[in-house]
Enzyme design. Structure first.
Site, PDB file in Angstrom:
ATOM      1  N   GLY A 140      -0.963  17.238  -4.082  1.00  0.00           N
ATOM      2  CA  GLY A 140      -1.652  17.232  -2.805  1.00  0.00           C
ATOM      3  C   GLY A 140      -2.445  16.078  -2.474  1.00  0.00           C
ATOM      4  N   LYS A 156       0.725  -1.128  -0.102  1.00  0.00           N
ATOM      5  CA  LYS A 156      -0.181   0.059  -0.040  1.00  0.00           C
ATOM      6  C   LYS A 156       0.760   1.148  -0.137  1.00  0.00           C
ATOM      7  CE  LYS A 156      -2.984   2.861   0.540  1.00  0.00           C
ATOM      8  NZ  LYS A 156      -4.236   3.509  -0.646  1.00  0.00           N
ATOM      9  N   CYS A 179      -3.455  10.975   0.497  1.00  0.00           N
ATOM     10  CA  CYS A 179      -2.387   9.932   0.422  1.00  0.00           C
ATOM     11  C   CYS A 179      -1.143   9.980  -0.135  1.00  0.00           C
ATOM     12  CB  CYS A 179      -3.044   8.751  -0.070  1.00  0.00           C
ATOM     13  SG  CYS A 179      -3.947   8.811  -1.704  1.00  0.00           S
TER      14      CYS A 179
HETATM   15  N1  SAJ Z   1      -0.388  14.861  -9.898  1.00  0.00           N
HETATM   16  C1  SAJ Z   1       0.455  15.390 -10.630  1.00  0.00           C
HETATM   17  N2  SAJ Z   1       0.941  14.783 -11.695  1.00  0.00           N
HETATM   18  C2  SAJ Z   1       0.497  13.411 -11.875  1.00  0.00           C
HETATM   19  C3  SAJ Z   1      -0.636  13.047 -11.328  1.00  0.00           C
HETATM   20  C4  SAJ Z   1      -1.002  13.673  -9.957  1.00  0.00           C
HETATM   21  O1  SAJ Z   1       1.072  16.372 -10.379  1.00  0.00           O
HETATM   22  O2  SAJ Z   1       0.727  12.973 -13.065  1.00  0.00           O
HETATM   23  C5  SAJ Z   1      -0.951  15.689  -8.399  1.00  0.00           C
HETATM   24  C6  SAJ Z   1      -2.406  15.991  -8.546  1.00  0.00           C
HETATM   25  O3  SAJ Z   1      -2.543  17.361  -9.013  1.00  0.00           O
HETATM   26  C7  SAJ Z   1      -2.794  15.965  -7.159  1.00  0.00           C
HETATM   27  C8  SAJ Z   1      -1.715  14.808  -6.571  1.00  0.00           C
HETATM   28  O4  SAJ Z   1      -0.651  14.949  -7.359  1.00  0.00           O
HETATM   29  O5  SAJ Z   1      -2.509  17.039  -6.526  1.00  0.00           O
HETATM   30  C9  SAJ Z   1      -2.363  13.564  -6.277  1.00  0.00           C
HETATM   31  O6  SAJ Z   1      -3.111  13.143  -7.569  1.00  0.00           O
HETATM   32  P1  SAJ Z   1      -3.487  11.523  -7.660  1.00  0.00           P
HETATM   33  O7  SAJ Z   1      -4.096  11.451  -9.055  1.00  0.00           O
HETATM   34  O8  SAJ Z   1      -2.582  10.517  -7.263  1.00  0.00           O
HETATM   35  O9  SAJ Z   1      -4.943  11.540  -6.711  1.00  0.00           O
HETATM   36  P2  SAJ Z   1      -5.161  10.738  -5.339  1.00  0.00           P
HETATM   37  O10 SAJ Z   1      -4.381  11.755  -4.403  1.00  0.00           O
HETATM   38  O11 SAJ Z   1      -6.701  10.903  -5.059  1.00  0.00           O
HETATM   39  O12 SAJ Z   1      -4.323   9.386  -5.475  1.00  0.00           O
HETATM   40  C10 SAJ Z   1      -5.193   8.498  -5.487  1.00  0.00           C
HETATM   41  C11 SAJ Z   1      -4.421   6.991  -5.029  1.00  0.00           C
HETATM   42  N3  SAJ Z   1      -5.177   6.069  -4.674  1.00  0.00           N
HETATM   43  C12 SAJ Z   1      -5.182   5.483  -3.382  1.00  0.00           C
HETATM   44  O13 SAJ Z   1      -4.315   5.654  -2.604  1.00  0.00           O
HETATM   45  C13 SAJ Z   1      -5.830   4.342  -3.356  1.00  0.00           C
HETATM   46  C14 SAJ Z   1      -3.225   6.891  -5.893  1.00  0.00           C
HETATM   47  O14 SAJ Z   1      -2.627   5.493  -5.663  1.00  0.00           O
HETATM   48  C15 SAJ Z   1      -4.076   6.582  -7.195  1.00  0.00           C
HETATM   49  O15 SAJ Z   1      -3.142   6.315  -8.325  1.00  0.00           O
HETATM   50  C16 SAJ Z   1      -4.680   8.015  -7.751  1.00  0.00           C
HETATM   51  O16 SAJ Z   1      -5.694   8.030  -6.509  1.00  0.00           O
HETATM   52  C17 SAJ Z   1      -5.450   7.526  -9.020  1.00  0.00           C
HETATM   53  O17 SAJ Z   1      -5.275   8.036  -9.982  1.00  0.00           O
HETATM   54  O18 SAJ Z   1      -6.464   6.630  -8.945  1.00  0.00           O
END
Ligand code: SAJ
Length: 441
Positions: free
Chosen positions: A273, A222, A276
């Site tokens: 942000g 995880k 997780c």
């Molecule tokens: N972000 C970037 N570049 C990227 C992807 C994301 O700058 O290429 C930024 C986003 O703007 C955001 C942050 O990272 O501020 C997190 O984005 P995220 O897409 O990872 O969204 P989260 O935080 O909701 O991540 C969750 C996580 N799922 C779980 O913990 C179960 C992550 O592991 C998943 O990969 C993601 O959702 C998903 O896309 O499903």
């Protein structure tokens, strides 16, 4: 009850379930097990939240497709009821714990809620019940904290008086139910037999692979899967900063890199942000022994945490090019949620940016169509601004008319943290533009 008879009750759905922690992880899972036909008691410390749930009012903010319906079905069928009292858990055969496990300012795990749940549960724990931790925890926590705390509070011994496992969640705001149903899960059992009973349990609600394993592996998977994403994003951000310094365009570079087999360069941006990704890398390395010093994971965190400050630097540069004094410059920040088309502001990079701009003496106005305190007409926030900064790629911002934008502003300065605009188009319309990963001017 032996583990094999407990597994039989689980398979026959006669096992009585409890979920401790009715937040964005616990509530959907409680509803889904109730919908599957199990009897579920949900426990939460917040009485208002318990009240809402018992009246089929979903306490979770934001748009969660289907959650209100499954909550209504669970409550009206009588298979789910919420309470603040641990006394209601005395007859429970299986107890899931889904409480918050944040890290504090020095990135150390804070297990206050987890400890409290284990101590309260232990006092009422039914003999030979199965306890499963769904919260994200640092590798080694099942062995060093969960087991000893529960053995002490219950005065029972693991695998004798109770069974223990770790089944980390893989939910995502906006897709809580979809991910819960469709995404595979790791079932980490204290013993293989416990893992097998966990698979039988989650088979009722998960229509994807269930991977039985041990507790340490489940803890590592995880936290590593989210640290993986953080490192990937940090790589994209570092290449973006390099492109800026060399006069390249990271978006073109990324497009062509990803044509190479096996490459999947992530999106550079204004920061990372959420609930997780900024936290889990610290959990992954939290229990690393003194003789092992992680280097890549802390470095990736530093790069990503630095991106909102980089946006501030780009803003200063662009204002100076426009001949506008930093002091008292009026700046409009578009986007305060941590993710596009979301209202979730946890660990928002925009908060870091706003603090920095205000510390520099700028007057900052914020807009976000999803965040209550920043909703309202976009024009009003942009009007007379010396600069506009896009921090979140909300759909609304992708449709902004550049000509109209310029007519509203005091100066045509645009900083693009998420590649929402086309640089050449914006410059051709008379803007001073700075974009992450694109050379200045
Ligand atoms: N972000 C970037 N570049 C990227 C992807 C994301 O700058 O290429 C930024 C986003 O703007 C955001 C942050 O990272 O501020 C997190 O984005 P995220 O897409 O990872 O969204 P989260 O935080 O909701 O991540 C969750 C996580 N799922 C779980 O913990 C179960 C992550 O592991 C998943 O990969 C993601 O959702 C998903 O896309 O499903």
């Amino acid at each position: 009850m032996s583990l094999s008879s407990l597994q039989r009750d689980i398979e026959q759905k006669s096992a009585r379930l409890a979920v401790i922690g009715l937040g964005y992880v616990g509530l959907p899972v409680a509803c889904e097990f109730a919908r599957a036909g199990l009897d579920v008691v949900g426990v939460d410390l917040i009485s208002e939240r318990v009240e809402k749930i018992n009246h089929s009012v979903c306490p979770i903010e934001g748009y969660e497709p289907g959650l209100a319906d499954v909550l209504y079905e669970a409550i009206s069928s009588g298979r789910l009821r919420a309470t603040t009292s641990y006394q209601d858990l005395k007859d429970r055969d299986v107890i899931l714990i889904a409480v918050e496990t944040p890290v504090d300012r020095d990135h150390r795990p804070r297990y206050i809620a987890l400890r409290a749940a284990l101590e309260s549960l232990g006092l009422v724990l039914k003999r030979e019940a199965l306890v499963i931790i769904e919260s994200t925890i640092a590798p080694g926590t099942m062995r060093t904290l969960v087991r000893p705390t529960l053995e002490k509070s219950s005065r029972k011994i693991v695998n004798n008086g109770f069974y223990l496992g770790n089944c980390p969640e893989r939910v995502m705001p906006g897709r809580l139910l979809q991910n819960l149903r469709q995404v595979s899960r790791v079932a980490g059992g204290w013993t293989p037999e416990t893992a097998s009973a966990m698979v039988s349990l989650y088979r009722h609600i998960v229509h994807a692979e269930l991977d039985p394993t041990d507790c340490l592996t489940a803890e590592l998977v995880k936290t590593a899967e989210n640290a993986y994403r953080d490192v990937q994003i940090a790589f994209a951000n570092e290449v973006a900063l390099l492109c800026e310094s060399l006069g390249g365009d990271v978006w073109k570079v990324r497009e062509l890199v990803n044509k190479s087999p096996g490459r999947q360069m992530h999106l550079p941006g204004a920061g990372v942000g959420g609930h997780c990704i900024p936290k889990d890398p610290w959990l992954l390395i939290a229990n690393a022994p003194g003789n092992f010093q992680p280097r890549l994971i802390p470095a990736a965190r530093a790069i990503n945490d630095g991106m909102p400050l980089h946006i501030a630097e780009l803003t200063i540069e662009a204002l100076e090019q426009a001949g506008i004094s930093i002091e008292n410059a009026s700046v409009a920040v578009l986007g305060y949620a941590y993710l596009e088309n979301s209202d979730d502001t946890r660990n928002s990079p925009s908060a870091v940016l706003v603090d920095r701009l205000q510390a520099l003496g700028m007057n900052v106005r914020i807009h976000d169509p999803y965040v209550t305190e920043y909703q309202g007409p976009l024009d009003r926030v942009i009007e007379s601004a010396d600069a506009v900064i896009v921090m979140v790629a909300h759909d609304e911002y992708r449709n902004i008319d550049i000509g109209a934008l310029k007519s509203l502003m005091a100066a045509p300065v645009l900083i693009d943290g998420r590649k929402v605009f086309d640089k050449e188009d914006v410059i051709s319309k008379g803007f001073i533009y700075r974009g992450v990963g694109q050379a200045g001017k």
